[in-house]
Design a protein around this motif. Sequence first.
Motif, mmCIF file in Angstrom:
data_model
loop_
_atom_site.group_PDB
_atom_site.id
_atom_site.type_symbol
_atom_site.label_atom_id
_atom_site.label_comp_id
_atom_site.label_asym_id
_atom_site.label_seq_id
_atom_site.Cartn_x
_atom_site.Cartn_y
_atom_site.Cartn_z
ATOM 1 N N VAL A 92 -29.138 -18.798 -67.609
ATOM 2 C CA VAL A 92 -30.065 -19.594 -66.645
ATOM 3 C C VAL A 92 -29.538 -19.114 -65.224
ATOM 4 N N HIS A 93 -28.137 -18.934 -65.057
ATOM 5 C CA HIS A 93 -27.393 -18.402 -63.773
ATOM 6 C C HIS A 93 -27.785 -17.040 -63.710
ATOM 7 N N ASP A 94 -28.502 -16.595 -62.814
ATOM 8 C CA ASP A 94 -28.598 -15.309 -62.366
ATOM 9 C C ASP A 94 -28.686 -15.015 -60.936
ATOM 10 N N THR A 95 -28.226 -15.732 -60.220
ATOM 11 C CA THR A 95 -28.524 -15.839 -58.783
ATOM 12 C C THR A 95 -28.219 -14.566 -58.091
ATOM 13 N N GLU A 96 -27.107 -13.777 -58.696
ATOM 14 C CA GLU A 96 -26.870 -12.661 -58.042
ATOM 15 C C GLU A 96 -27.271 -11.309 -59.114
ATOM 16 N N GLY A 97 -27.863 -11.656 -59.846
ATOM 17 C CA GLY A 97 -28.303 -10.490 -60.844
ATOM 18 C C GLY A 97 -28.029 -10.722 -62.308
ATOM 19 N N PRO A 98 -28.518 -9.764 -63.281
ATOM 20 C CA PRO A 98 -28.231 -10.076 -64.465
ATOM 21 C C PRO A 98 -26.903 -9.956 -65.122
ATOM 22 N N ASP A 99 -25.975 -9.395 -64.274
ATOM 23 C CA ASP A 99 -24.395 -9.504 -64.710
ATOM 24 C C ASP A 99 -23.709 -10.545 -64.091
ATOM 25 N N ASP A 100 -24.424 -11.502 -63.515
ATOM 26 C CA ASP A 100 -23.715 -12.642 -62.777
ATOM 27 C C ASP A 100 -23.149 -13.608 -64.022
ATOM 28 N N MET A 101 -23.873 -14.175 -64.769
ATOM 29 C CA MET A 101 -23.386 -15.289 -65.701
ATOM 30 C C MET A 101 -22.507 -14.448 -66.861
ATOM 31 N N PRO A 102 -22.875 -13.477 -67.276
ATOM 32 C CA PRO A 102 -22.101 -12.646 -68.257
ATOM 33 C C PRO A 102 -20.508 -12.459 -67.628
ATOM 34 N N ALA A 103 -20.543 -12.259 -66.373
ATOM 35 C CA ALA A 103 -19.005 -12.003 -65.401
ATOM 36 C C ALA A 103 -18.233 -13.304 -65.638
ATOM 37 N N HIS A 104 -18.914 -14.378 -65.420
ATOM 38 C CA HIS A 104 -18.294 -15.710 -65.457
ATOM 39 C C HIS A 104 -17.989 -15.970 -66.709
ATOM 40 N N VAL A 105 -18.548 -15.665 -67.819
ATOM 41 C CA VAL A 105 -18.312 -15.933 -69.227
ATOM 42 C C VAL A 105 -17.015 -15.012 -69.544
ATOM 43 N N LYS A 106 -16.988 -13.830 -69.165
ATOM 44 C CA LYS A 106 -16.030 -12.828 -69.344
ATOM 45 C C LYS A 106 -14.691 -13.074 -68.798
ATOM 46 N N SER A 107 -14.807 -13.749 -67.531
ATOM 47 C CA SER A 107 -13.722 -14.178 -66.553
ATOM 48 C C SER A 107 -13.146 -15.469 -67.433
ATOM 49 N N MET A 108 -13.749 -16.504 -67.963
ATOM 50 C CA MET A 108 -13.366 -17.574 -68.822
ATOM 51 C C MET A 108 -12.728 -17.118 -70.109
ATOM 52 N N LEU A 109 -12.973 -16.109 -70.733
ATOM 53 C CA LEU A 109 -12.530 -15.716 -71.974
ATOM 54 C C LEU A 109 -11.064 -14.806 -71.761
ATOM 55 N N ILE A 134 -9.687 -6.813 -64.398
ATOM 56 C CA ILE A 134 -10.728 -6.518 -64.948
ATOM 57 C C ILE A 134 -11.973 -6.813 -64.110
ATOM 58 N N GLU A 135 -12.755 -5.927 -63.533
ATOM 59 C CA GLU A 135 -13.847 -6.217 -62.951
ATOM 60 C C GLU A 135 -15.079 -6.344 -63.654
ATOM 61 N N HIS A 136 -15.724 -7.676 -63.765
ATOM 62 C CA HIS A 136 -16.942 -7.941 -64.769
ATOM 63 C C HIS A 136 -18.344 -7.586 -64.162
ATOM 64 N N ARG A 137 -18.269 -7.174 -62.835
ATOM 65 C CA ARG A 137 -19.365 -7.064 -62.214
ATOM 66 C C ARG A 137 -19.675 -5.547 -62.134
ATOM 67 N N ALA A 138 -21.160 -5.316 -62.039
ATOM 68 C CA ALA A 138 -21.511 -3.756 -62.150
ATOM 69 C C ALA A 138 -21.279 -3.109 -60.819
ATOM 70 N N ARG A 139 -21.347 -3.665 -59.838
ATOM 71 C CA ARG A 139 -21.213 -3.125 -58.391
ATOM 72 C C ARG A 139 -19.617 -3.474 -57.864
ATOM 73 N N PRO A 140 -19.378 -2.498 -56.932
ATOM 74 C CA PRO A 140 -17.879 -2.677 -56.457
ATOM 75 C C PRO A 140 -17.696 -4.019 -55.711
ATOM 76 N N HIS A 141 -16.550 -4.469 -55.862
ATOM 77 C CA HIS A 141 -16.340 -5.749 -55.187
ATOM 78 C C HIS A 141 -14.832 -5.638 -54.525
ATOM 79 N N ARG A 142 -14.552 -6.456 -53.442
ATOM 80 C CA ARG A 142 -13.134 -6.548 -53.014
ATOM 81 C C ARG A 142 -12.750 -7.574 -53.535
#
Length: 154
Positions: A92-109, A134-142
């Motif tokens: 349901v949560h995809d505010t910042e794209g299709p990798d948004d919610m999966p990134a939150h789940v991976k961070s929680m795990l 571990i960067e869980h998002r597809a694009r670069p981040h600071r």
Amino acid sequence: MKSLSRSAPSTVGATTIVSSLLTVQTKGTGFTDLTEEIAKFVREARAREGAVTLFIRHTSASLTIQENADPSVLKDLTTVLNRLAPENAGWVHDTEGPDDMPAHVKSMLTATSLQVPVLNGELALGKWQAIYLIEHRARPHRREIVLQFIGSGP
């Protein structure tokens, strides 16, 4: 033959607290080895005995201690995280794209904080261990990581 052994305990008064903010520019999904930068922080803190804590200030990236010898380990870990939290799972949560919610789940795990003992001025990591962001998002981040040593100094 004894199957267990333990060194004699040592006592240290925690008289030193040193903090720093580490900023890391990621390249997108994957692992960034932070070990040498954390070891440098320990040296600059003149840490002797205690613990260094790392805390990442994000919900779509995380920290881990993993093998540093065979890069295929990191590739396989990325594969398993993608299997556990795929992009096309009907989130349901995809505010910042299709990798948004999966990134939150991976961070929680995985972990948002780590603590590593410091013994005789060195990180007490095993021979094959490294500290990774571990960067869980597809694009670069600071990314920002709070570092804090608590223990004894010189």
